[in-house]
Scaffold this motif. Structure first.
Motif, PDB file in Angstrom:
ATOM      1  N   HIS A 168     -20.245   5.674  65.902  1.00 21.94           N
ATOM      2  CA  HIS A 168     -19.355   6.859  66.060  1.00 21.94           C
ATOM      3  C   HIS A 168     -17.875   6.250  66.056  1.00 21.94           C
ATOM      4  N   ASN A 169     -17.271   5.567  65.225  1.00 19.95           N
ATOM      5  CA  ASN A 169     -15.822   5.154  65.292  1.00 19.95           C
ATOM      6  C   ASN A 169     -15.325   6.318  64.319  1.00 19.95           C
ATOM      7  N   LEU A 170     -13.846   6.334  64.563  1.00 22.50           N
ATOM      8  CA  LEU A 170     -13.185   7.390  63.626  1.00 22.50           C
ATOM      9  C   LEU A 170     -13.338   7.171  62.284  1.00 22.50           C
ATOM     10  N   LYS A 171     -13.405   6.151  61.644  1.00 27.62           N
ATOM     11  CA  LYS A 171     -13.635   6.096  60.064  1.00 27.62           C
ATOM     12  C   LYS A 171     -14.808   6.494  59.750  1.00 27.62           C
TER      13      LYS A 171
ATOM     14  N   ALA B 225     -15.019  10.172  60.056  1.00 26.95           N
ATOM     15  CA  ALA B 225     -14.574  10.816  59.055  1.00 26.95           C
ATOM     16  C   ALA B 225     -15.051  11.004  57.806  1.00 26.95           C
TER      17      ALA B 225
ATOM     18  N   MET C 166     -15.147  13.488  66.464  1.00 23.82           N
ATOM     19  CA  MET C 166     -14.074  12.962  66.239  1.00 23.82           C
ATOM     20  C   MET C 166     -12.789  13.321  67.531  1.00 23.82           C
TER      21      MET C 166
ATOM     22  N   LYS D 201     -13.649  11.349  70.618  1.00 25.94           N
ATOM     23  CA  LYS D 201     -13.104  10.017  70.399  1.00 25.94           C
ATOM     24  C   LYS D 201     -11.794  10.040  70.632  1.00 25.94           C
ATOM     25  N   LEU D 202     -10.876  10.897  70.130  1.00 25.39           N
ATOM     26  CA  LEU D 202      -9.604  11.063  70.290  1.00 25.39           C
ATOM     27  C   LEU D 202      -9.103  11.603  71.783  1.00 25.39           C
TER      28      LEU D 202
END
Length: 102
Positions: free
Chosen positions: A23-26, A29, A74, A77-78
């Protein structure tokens, strides 16, 4: 169920499955885009005014839920509240479009 309950449930589910490392932004997405494509696939080759079957509506709801889930991940994460960023965008759009209409 409010958003904080949903977010807590999603995070607990993710952590229980051990998916945090993915679960990283890339990657979120990419997954969001793939799920959005599955929404679009439901309408492929249909006329714009065609009615969806009950099964198609159910499938659409499931795919919309998937897109929302990845969007919520997302946002987590942000460190942003999705309802706040939607409200901010609506305000921006209203101001921009009211200026162009005058």
């Amino acid at each position: 169920m409010d958003y904080s309950d949903i977010e807590k449930s999603l995070i607990e589910f993710r952590n229980k499955k051990g998916w945090q490392k993915y679960h990283n932004l890339k990657d979120l997405a990419l997954s969001l885009n793939l799920e959005a494509s599955e929404v679009l696939e439901i309408f492929q080759w249909k006329l714009s005014d065609a009615k969806l079957s009950e099964a198609e509506e159910q499938h659409l709801e499931e795919e919309l839920a998937d897109t929302l889930i990845y969007t919520f991940y997302m946002c987590e994460k942000l460190g942003v509240d999705p309802l706040t960023i939607v409200a901010n965008k609506m305000k921006f759009n209203q101001e921009r479009h009211w200026k162009t209409e005058k």
